[in-house]
Design a protein around this motif. Structure first.
Motif, PDB file in Angstrom:
ATOM      1  N   MET A 254      12.918  20.583 -64.782  1.00 20.05           N
ATOM      2  CA  MET A 254      14.081  20.440 -64.460  1.00 20.05           C
ATOM      3  C   MET A 254      14.990  19.708 -64.987  1.00 20.05           C
ATOM      4  N   GLU A 255      16.092  19.724 -65.486  1.00 18.54           N
ATOM      5  CA  GLU A 255      17.009  18.873 -65.639  1.00 18.54           C
ATOM      6  C   GLU A 255      17.609  17.802 -64.298  1.00 18.54           C
ATOM      7  N   ARG A 256      17.189  16.897 -65.257  1.00 16.72           N
ATOM      8  CA  ARG A 256      18.032  15.876 -63.847  1.00 16.72           C
ATOM      9  C   ARG A 256      18.663  15.132 -63.882  1.00 16.72           C
TER      10      ARG A 256
ATOM     11  N   ARG B 287      21.625  21.480 -55.281  1.00 20.00           N
ATOM     12  CA  ARG B 287      21.181  22.861 -54.324  1.00 20.00           C
ATOM     13  C   ARG B 287      21.824  22.629 -53.266  1.00 20.00           C
ATOM     14  N   PHE B 288      21.770  21.531 -52.370  1.00 19.22           N
ATOM     15  CA  PHE B 288      22.063  20.986 -51.312  1.00 19.22           C
ATOM     16  C   PHE B 288      23.423  20.157 -51.004  1.00 19.22           C
ATOM     17  N   VAL B 289      23.919  19.106 -52.166  1.00 17.44           N
ATOM     18  CA  VAL B 289      25.470  18.524 -52.081  1.00 17.44           C
ATOM     19  C   VAL B 289      25.816  18.591 -53.781  1.00 17.44           C
ATOM     20  N   GLY B 290      27.157  18.218 -53.721  1.00 15.87           N
ATOM     21  CA  GLY B 290      28.308  18.190 -55.038  1.00 15.87           C
ATOM     22  C   GLY B 290      27.186  17.262 -55.434  1.00 15.87           C
ATOM     23  N   CYS B 291      26.732  16.693 -56.336  1.00 17.28           N
ATOM     24  CA  CYS B 291      26.285  15.241 -56.886  1.00 17.28           C
ATOM     25  C   CYS B 291      27.749  15.116 -57.393  1.00 17.28           C
ATOM     26  N   VAL B 292      28.847  14.950 -57.494  1.00 16.86           N
ATOM     27  CA  VAL B 292      29.897  14.807 -57.870  1.00 16.86           C
ATOM     28  C   VAL B 292      31.027  14.453 -57.075  1.00 16.86           C
ATOM     29  N   LYS B 293      30.684  15.127 -55.808  1.00 17.47           N
ATOM     30  CA  LYS B 293      31.160  14.933 -54.545  1.00 17.47           C
ATOM     31  C   LYS B 293      30.806  13.606 -54.031  1.00 17.47           C
ATOM     32  N   TRP B 294      29.709  13.690 -53.860  1.00 17.41           N
ATOM     33  CA  TRP B 294      28.219  13.001 -53.069  1.00 17.41           C
ATOM     34  C   TRP B 294      28.358  11.152 -54.015  1.00 17.41           C
ATOM     35  N   ALA B 295      28.685  11.896 -55.338  1.00 16.51           N
ATOM     36  CA  ALA B 295      28.723  10.262 -55.805  1.00 16.51           C
ATOM     37  C   ALA B 295      30.105   8.675 -54.942  1.00 16.51           C
TER      38      ALA B 295
ATOM     39  N   VAL C 201      19.956   6.029 -59.085  1.00 16.62           N
ATOM     40  CA  VAL C 201      19.819   6.901 -58.010  1.00 16.62           C
ATOM     41  C   VAL C 201      19.712   8.226 -58.407  1.00 16.62           C
ATOM     42  N   ASP C 202      18.621   8.674 -58.897  1.00 18.35           N
ATOM     43  CA  ASP C 202      17.772  10.038 -58.739  1.00 18.35           C
ATOM     44  C   ASP C 202      18.376  11.142 -57.763  1.00 18.35           C
ATOM     45  N   MET C 203      19.376  11.796 -58.339  1.00 18.09           N
ATOM     46  CA  MET C 203      20.058  12.954 -57.450  1.00 18.09           C
ATOM     47  C   MET C 203      19.539  14.069 -57.620  1.00 18.09           C
ATOM     48  N   THR C 204      17.879  14.397 -58.914  1.00 18.39           N
ATOM     49  CA  THR C 204      17.398  15.654 -59.293  1.00 18.39           C
ATOM     50  C   THR C 204      17.227  16.683 -57.938  1.00 18.39           C
ATOM     51  N   GLY C 205      17.953  18.011 -58.045  1.00 18.06           N
ATOM     52  CA  GLY C 205      17.138  18.317 -56.992  1.00 18.06           C
ATOM     53  C   GLY C 205      18.412  18.700 -56.032  1.00 18.06           C
ATOM     54  N   MET C 206      19.372  17.197 -56.163  1.00 19.84           N
ATOM     55  CA  MET C 206      20.501  17.688 -55.092  1.00 19.84           C
ATOM     56  C   MET C 206      21.565  18.306 -54.912  1.00 19.84           C
TER      57      MET C 206
ATOM     58  N   PRO D  33      17.882   9.859 -52.007  1.00 26.04           N
ATOM     59  CA  PRO D  33      16.145   9.403 -52.088  1.00 26.04           C
ATOM     60  C   PRO D  33      15.789   8.462 -52.674  1.00 26.04           C
ATOM     61  N   VAL D  34      16.073   8.611 -54.093  1.00 28.62           N
ATOM     62  CA  VAL D  34      15.090   7.375 -54.381  1.00 28.62           C
ATOM     63  C   VAL D  34      16.263   6.358 -55.070  1.00 28.62           C
ATOM     64  N   VAL D  35      16.187   5.441 -54.750  1.00 28.26           N
ATOM     65  CA  VAL D  35      17.381   4.163 -55.947  1.00 28.26           C
ATOM     66  C   VAL D  35      16.084   2.978 -56.775  1.00 28.26           C
ATOM     67  N   GLU D  36      17.577   3.400 -57.748  1.00 27.68           N
ATOM     68  CA  GLU D  36      16.545   1.601 -58.036  1.00 27.68           C
ATOM     69  C   GLU D  36      16.770   0.421 -58.632  1.00 27.68           C
ATOM     70  N   LYS D  37      17.133  -0.656 -58.130  1.00 26.46           N
ATOM     71  CA  LYS D  37      17.964  -1.550 -58.098  1.00 26.46           C
ATOM     72  C   LYS D  37      17.777  -1.957 -59.528  1.00 26.46           C
ATOM     73  N   ALA D  38      18.475  -1.875 -60.423  1.00 26.58           N
ATOM     74  CA  ALA D  38      17.957  -2.488 -61.924  1.00 26.58           C
ATOM     75  C   ALA D  38      18.605  -4.100 -61.328  1.00 26.58           C
ATOM     76  N   SER D  39      19.349  -4.240 -61.081  1.00 26.18           N
ATOM     77  CA  SER D  39      19.895  -6.008 -61.500  1.00 26.18           C
ATOM     78  C   SER D  39      20.422  -6.220 -59.954  1.00 26.18           C
ATOM     79  N   ILE D  40      20.870  -7.527 -59.840  1.00 28.66           N
ATOM     80  CA  ILE D  40      21.534  -7.996 -58.490  1.00 28.66           C
ATOM     81  C   ILE D  40      23.229  -7.208 -58.459  1.00 28.66           C
ATOM     82  N   ASP D  41      23.823  -6.245 -59.288  1.00 25.07           N
ATOM     83  CA  ASP D  41      24.505  -6.289 -59.313  1.00 25.07           C
ATOM     84  C   ASP D  41      24.430  -4.204 -59.644  1.00 25.07           C
TER      85      ASP D  41
END
Length: 388
Positions: free
Chosen positions: A1-3, A114-122, A107-112, A95-103
């Protein structure tokens, strides 16, 4: 699956928080960091960056490049507070968030999709962050962490860029090699001497040739230049390490000062461990000498968050490490192999010495004082006697 990976980056975070607390500084060149001769720029506003100022630059040089800039020491408790606010917004919505640094966050939006437009959500996420914190944020959305980070960086400040799967290589190959995360000044200079200035050129070099020339780094460069990055988005609770460093105002060989400085850093890091409900199973001490030679020593130990155990291990590592008797410029310590949970204190420490029964209660009391009044309000006596 494309991430589908989103990278969000808070624009000029440290100066932005300072401006929120001091609105009169808005629109002015601003430097956050140590004001002394040995100070380093922790963050620079975009008004200051136009003069060539960058994070990590010696403050002395930054002030020479931008003499009209205002220098602010910075309120690191405020920085932490705003960062946590953004973290909470993300973790509540994603669903899955990684805090890489303080700022910076992934966010892994793979599969989302189908339920919500990823660009719109961002876009909606960005507006939520601006509305609830007042901070400016840029984001990049693409097939992996590396490309999404570069997309965010390519359109700052207050930008947004979506790189679809079919656009990855055209986007990357037009960029200068210095734009690739992981390529520092030295590597960029080496590649330019080879005639490689664009990522597109780097991507066309045979993979085996890069491996023969640069080893594993060559494989990394080829993969990233071709838009390949399998690195997963790791939830924040899987944080791998914590660290602290200190650059001395004056290089020193005073072992008493060096040991006290190390003890102080370990003590504050151990407080961070306990506050975030972590224990550490590895400790690394770093020493950088005045000639910029840097050495490290690692110690593996039973998972712990106790000052006395971690300090003992750090001081032993330092005694083994510090043997050049050359002026020391910087010291650092990091905790690794972090595991979630609270330590069950043994009756004995790592050296077989009996642990005073009052220690757990002492940690709780000192931690409460730090929570209420700040980390620098309490500590071991020998550190304070030396002004550390």
């Amino acid at each position: 699956m494309e991430r589908t990976i989103l990278h969000t980056d808070l624009d000029a975070f440290f100066p932005a928080v300072v401006v929120l607390q001091n609105p009169q500084l808005k629109g002015k060149p601003l430097l956050v960091g140590g004001a002394s001769e040995r100070g380093v720029v922790s963050g620079a506003s975009y008004e200051a960056r136009r003069f060539g100022v960058q994070s990590g630059m010696p403050m002395r040089l930054a002030r020479r490049l931008c003499p009209e800039a205002t220098v602010v020491k910075g309120d690191y408790q405020a920085f932490d507070r705003y960062s946590k606010c953004v973290t909470n917004i993300l973790t509540e919505k994603a669903p899955v968030v990684e805090k890489a640094s303080i700022d910076e966050f992934y966010v892994d939006m793979t599969g989302m999709e189908r339920f919500v437009g990823c660009v719109k959500w961002a876009k909606e996420l960005k507006q939520t962050i601006i509305r609830e914190t007042g901070l400016s944020v840029s984001w990049g959305l693409s097939v992996n962490k590396c490309v999404s980070k570069m997309a965010a960086n390519a359109n700052k400040p207050n930008g947004a860029l979506h790189i679809a799967p079919g656009q990855v290589q055209p986007f990357l190959w037009s960029l200068d090699i210095s734009r690739l995360p992981g390529i520092g000044e030295k590597m960029a200079h080496t590649l330019r001497c080879m005639g490689v200035t664009k990522l597109g050129t780097l991507a066309q070099i045979p993979r085996r040739l890069l491996e023969r020339t640069f080893g594993k780094t060559g494989l990394f460069l080829w993969d990233r230049a071709n838009g390949i990055d399998p690195t997963p988005v790791l939830p924040s609770h899987k944080q791998k390490s914590m660290s602290r460093e200190l650059t001395f105002q004056t290089d020193t060989t005073d072992v008493t000062v060096l040991r006290a400085t190390l003890s102080r850093m370990v003590e504050t890091l151990a407080y961070d461990l306990r506050k975030q409900n972590f224990c550490a199973g590895k400790l690394t001490v770093k020493v950088r000498y005045s000639d910029f030679q840097t050495y490290t020593r690692q110690v593996t130990l039973p998972v712990t968050a106790s000052d006395h155990t971690l300090t003992l291990a750090a001081l032993k590592a330092f005694d083994t490490l510090y043997n050049r008797r050359v002026l020391v410029r910087l010291m650092g310590v990091s905790f690794g192999k972090l595991v979630r949970g609270t330590e069950q204190l043994s009756l004995f420490d790592a050296a077989g010495q009996v642990i005073p029964s009052k220690l757990p209660g002492l940690y709780q009391k000192t931690d409460r004082i730090r929570d209420r009044h700040g980390e620098d309000k309490i500590g071991r006596a020998h550190s304070y006697q030396l002004g550390i």
